[in-house]
Design a protein around this motif. Sequence first.
Motif, PDB file in Angstrom:
ATOM      1  N   ILE A   1      78.607 -33.644  26.366  1.00  0.00           N
ATOM      2  CA  ILE A   1      79.513 -33.435  25.227  1.00  0.00           C
ATOM      3  C   ILE A   1      80.064 -34.779  24.753  1.00  0.00           C
TER       4      ILE A   1
ATOM      5  N   ALA B   1      82.143 -30.024  17.357  1.00  0.00           N
ATOM      6  CA  ALA B   1      81.944 -28.620  17.712  1.00  0.00           C
ATOM      7  C   ALA B   1      82.214 -27.745  16.492  1.00  0.00           C
TER       8      ALA B   1
ATOM      9  N   TRP C   1      76.028 -26.977  27.190  1.00  0.00           N
ATOM     10  CA  TRP C   1      76.839 -26.193  28.125  1.00  0.00           C
ATOM     11  C   TRP C   1      78.262 -26.719  28.146  1.00  0.00           C
ATOM     12  N   GLU C   2      79.220 -25.828  28.020  1.00  0.00           N
ATOM     13  CA  GLU C   2      80.627 -26.225  27.949  1.00  0.00           C
ATOM     14  C   GLU C   2      81.099 -26.991  29.182  1.00  0.00           C
ATOM     15  N   GLU C   3      80.414 -26.850  30.303  1.00  0.00           N
ATOM     16  CA  GLU C   3      80.801 -27.561  31.524  1.00  0.00           C
ATOM     17  C   GLU C   3      80.076 -28.900  31.690  1.00  0.00           C
TER      18      GLU C   3
ATOM     19  N   GLN D   1      76.193 -18.076  30.343  1.00  0.00           N
ATOM     20  CA  GLN D   1      77.021 -19.275  30.243  1.00  0.00           C
ATOM     21  C   GLN D   1      77.333 -19.528  28.777  1.00  0.00           C
ATOM     22  N   THR D   2      78.400 -20.262  28.535  1.00  0.00           N
ATOM     23  CA  THR D   2      78.809 -20.554  27.162  1.00  0.00           C
ATOM     24  C   THR D   2      78.401 -21.964  26.787  1.00  0.00           C
ATOM     25  N   ASP D   3      77.721 -22.063  25.658  1.00  0.00           N
ATOM     26  CA  ASP D   3      77.366 -23.356  25.083  1.00  0.00           C
ATOM     27  C   ASP D   3      78.287 -23.647  23.909  1.00  0.00           C
ATOM     28  N   VAL D   4      78.677 -24.898  23.792  1.00  0.00           N
ATOM     29  CA  VAL D   4      79.383 -25.379  22.614  1.00  0.00           C
ATOM     30  C   VAL D   4      78.315 -25.771  21.609  1.00  0.00           C
TER      31      VAL D   4
ATOM     32  N   LYS E   1      80.480 -21.446  19.320  1.00  0.00           N
ATOM     33  CA  LYS E   1      80.006 -21.274  20.697  1.00  0.00           C
ATOM     34  C   LYS E   1      78.974 -20.161  20.692  1.00  0.00           C
TER      35      LYS E   1
END
Length: 173
Positions: free
Chosen positions: A140, A150, A133-135, A163-166, A153
Amino acid sequence: MEPITITEAGLADLAAVQQIARETFFETFVGSNTEADMQQYLAENFSDTKLAAELSNPDSWFFVAHEGEQVIGYLKLNAGKAQTELHEDDSLEIERIYVKHAYHGKRIGQLLYEKALSMAEDKKVSSLWLGVWEENAKAIRFYEKNGFTAFSKHIFRFGEDEQTDVMMRKVLV
């Protein structure tokens, strides 16, 4: 602290895997998501049926970290078609590394990651990949420290929330 052991889990370990999966996922994400989305995700993704299928899949592996008799974290790896997205023959996906909050900072996540690395070497794959998760800045940083970078996405559906995952990869060869 008692010695930490990591053992492979199978179908007979369903209840223990389900308990640690629900507990650690809830601990990690409860503060950033709605109660409804959390309950929907836990019910759908950690049900007896879904976990039994994953534990029985020959292209997925679960490893559980124990301190004495207590389960404190786990790792899930996927190969080939069991991978959630890329389905690459020459890579393994780290789908999950989760550790109880009380054990953060005690190298349990690192031990689980090293188990993933060992499996990748045993399977002679060229890379490990994952989505995070990017947050989740802490995760990370953990993966970057371990050589992941990375590369893309993707959208991760969490209940009703997108939600956005890296997506990150570590090249091994």
